[in-house]
Design a protein around this motif. Sequence first.
Motif, short mmCIF file in Angstrom:
data_model
loop_
_atom_site.label_atom_id
_atom_site.label_comp_id
_atom_site.label_asym_id
_atom_site.label_seq_id
_atom_site.Cartn_x
_atom_site.Cartn_y
_atom_site.Cartn_z
N ARG A 7 28.97 64.46 -74.52
CA ARG A 7 27.70 65.04 -74.05
C ARG A 7 26.51 64.78 -75.11
NH1 ARG A 7 31.95 68.84 -72.95
NH2 ARG A 7 31.73 69.63 -70.65
N ARG A 8 26.88 63.88 -75.95
CA ARG A 8 25.87 63.27 -76.87
C ARG A 8 26.45 61.73 -77.45
NH1 ARG A 8 27.56 63.88 -82.36
NH2 ARG A 8 29.48 65.37 -82.36
N PHE A 9 25.43 61.11 -77.92
CA PHE A 9 25.62 59.67 -78.29
C PHE A 9 26.21 59.55 -79.67
CE2 PHE A 9 21.92 59.40 -75.15
CZ PHE A 9 22.70 58.64 -74.14
N VAL A 34 42.48 58.61 -59.62
CA VAL A 34 42.74 57.41 -60.53
C VAL A 34 44.15 57.30 -61.29
CG1 VAL A 34 41.80 56.62 -62.77
CG2 VAL A 34 40.31 57.53 -60.99
N VAL A 35 44.85 56.27 -61.43
CA VAL A 35 46.01 56.18 -62.10
C VAL A 35 45.73 55.25 -63.42
CG1 VAL A 35 48.09 54.78 -62.21
CG2 VAL A 35 47.47 55.96 -60.29
N ALA A 36 44.70 54.44 -63.51
CA ALA A 36 44.29 53.71 -64.52
C ALA A 36 42.83 53.20 -64.53
CB ALA A 36 45.31 52.49 -64.91
N SER A 37 42.35 53.11 -65.73
CA SER A 37 41.08 52.48 -66.00
C SER A 37 41.04 51.65 -67.32
CB SER A 37 39.78 53.67 -66.19
OG SER A 37 38.61 53.24 -66.16
N THR A 38 39.98 51.19 -67.80
CA THR A 38 39.93 50.23 -69.03
C THR A 38 38.66 51.06 -69.89
OG1 THR A 38 38.29 48.74 -68.32
CG2 THR A 38 40.68 48.35 -67.80
N VAL A 39 38.91 50.77 -71.21
CA VAL A 39 37.88 50.98 -72.04
C VAL A 39 37.26 49.95 -72.30
CG1 VAL A 39 37.28 52.28 -74.17
CG2 VAL A 39 39.11 53.13 -72.69
N SER A 40 35.98 49.69 -72.26
CA SER A 40 35.57 48.04 -72.27
C SER A 40 34.40 48.08 -73.26
CB SER A 40 34.91 47.69 -70.74
OG SER A 40 33.64 48.67 -70.59
N ALA A 41 33.93 47.04 -73.35
CA ALA A 41 32.51 46.99 -74.38
C ALA A 41 31.35 47.61 -73.78
CB ALA A 41 32.27 45.32 -74.63
N ALA A 42 31.24 47.67 -72.28
CA ALA A 42 30.15 48.36 -71.80
C ALA A 42 30.36 50.07 -72.13
CB ALA A 42 30.24 48.29 -70.31
N ASP A 43 31.65 50.50 -72.15
CA ASP A 43 32.06 51.93 -72.53
C ASP A 43 31.42 52.08 -74.02
OD1 ASP A 43 32.95 52.84 -69.98
OD2 ASP A 43 34.71 51.72 -70.75
N HIS A 44 31.71 51.36 -74.92
CA HIS A 44 31.37 51.24 -76.35
C HIS A 44 29.70 51.27 -76.51
CE1 HIS A 44 30.35 50.06 -80.34
NE2 HIS A 44 29.69 48.78 -79.82
N ARG A 45 29.11 50.49 -75.76
CA ARG A 45 27.78 50.62 -75.75
C ARG A 45 27.04 51.72 -75.34
NH1 ARG A 45 28.31 45.01 -74.46
NH2 ARG A 45 28.38 45.26 -72.18
N ALA A 46 27.52 52.27 -74.21
CA ALA A 46 27.08 53.62 -73.69
C ALA A 46 27.19 54.66 -74.53
CB ALA A 46 27.69 53.60 -72.08
N ARG A 47 28.43 54.74 -75.16
CA ARG A 47 28.59 55.99 -76.06
C ARG A 47 28.05 55.76 -77.30
NH1 ARG A 47 32.86 54.36 -78.59
NH2 ARG A 47 31.58 54.40 -80.66
N SER A 48 27.68 54.54 -77.91
CA SER A 48 27.30 54.43 -79.27
C SER A 48 25.65 54.17 -79.21
CB SER A 48 27.94 53.40 -79.84
OG SER A 48 27.82 52.02 -79.24
N ARG A 49 25.18 53.77 -78.05
CA ARG A 49 23.86 53.21 -78.00
C ARG A 49 23.48 52.07 -78.76
NH1 ARG A 49 20.02 57.04 -75.83
NH2 ARG A 49 18.67 55.34 -76.19
N GLU A 50 24.51 51.23 -79.04
CA GLU A 50 24.49 49.93 -79.85
C GLU A 50 24.41 48.83 -78.66
OE1 GLU A 50 27.86 49.35 -82.51
OE2 GLU A 50 27.21 51.07 -83.75
N VAL A 51 23.06 48.30 -78.30
CA VAL A 51 22.72 47.37 -77.52
C VAL A 51 22.05 46.27 -78.08
CG1 VAL A 51 22.61 49.25 -75.72
CG2 VAL A 51 20.60 48.55 -76.90
N PRO A 52 22.02 44.96 -77.44
CA PRO A 52 21.31 44.02 -77.99
C PRO A 52 20.10 44.19 -78.28
CG PRO A 52 22.86 43.34 -75.95
CD PRO A 52 22.82 44.63 -76.07
#
Length: 328
Positions: A7-9, A34-52
Amino acid sequence: MKAAVYRRFGQPEVVTIAEITTPTPGPHDVLIKVVASTVSAADHRARSREVPKGLGLLASVGLGFFRPRHRVLGMDAAGVVEAVGEKVTRFSPGDEVIAMLGGSFGGHAEYARVSQDGAIALKPAGMAFGEAVALVFGGITARAYLNRTDIGPGTRVLVNGASGAVGTAAVQLAAVLGAQVTAVCAVRNAELVTSLGATRVIDYASEDFTAGSDDYDVIVDCVGNASFDRVQHLIAPGGALLAVITDLDGILRAKSRSRRSGKLVSANGVQYRAEDLEYLVALAESGRLRPVIDRRFDLAEIVAAHRFVDAGHKRGAAVLHVAAEGSL
């Protein structure tokens, strides 16, 4: 349903397990258990707001300005069709599928919703859900970029960041097309990328490939440190730089650089298509594309999964098991 929500970055600890409302499929939608998903670099960027560099404002439009626009992360999913909308004709309850959810996210939950016209396909026959989902994020991204240029027998392709989710897929997909693949990665991953089809490996820690004299028909940059200015001398006439990750300057100047140099500079976003997933499935079923999985986590270990991805040394995919294989 149970889901990993934020609910927050911030740091991985902002993600918690909670009960939220199960999505309801619209007329054209497919609801996946859903049985499986992945935690990707895109999830990292979305959660942390660390973008190029320079992409903060643009990212906020999709991710949210002050709080997350989508509470559940997860850009991909593998599972079983639970229900379909009244106008769905391509899928039926009980079908085993994989899907790329894209910027809508939602894979880190017990149920995910996707349009039947979106990037959804039957999963590879005989492949476990955890393996199948590891093909999706990297595979569909690599396929979309490689489709922007001509690759065939003898094409010289360099993949920068060859051991990540997109990189391992790009190495395999280029090799399938007959390319001579040079992989740039850590020396500890040399054996892996060679097994995937790379014919040459450059250890980025001991050699700066951008300072070399070899030329390539196609450079695939999955890291974001191979700008056109740094690598243009390595690209053969009529060749291409496929910038999977780049900053705002790289995006804005791509067309002008292409026009002036006669070399394709592609830095625009990916349109996720079912036909690309189906292509990946066909390759996997024939044994020409294999999933690369670094670690596996249960949904309850979501914070640990985010910490692992944040470290930036992931080989292939970090798989998130939402339900037990064979439990459906």
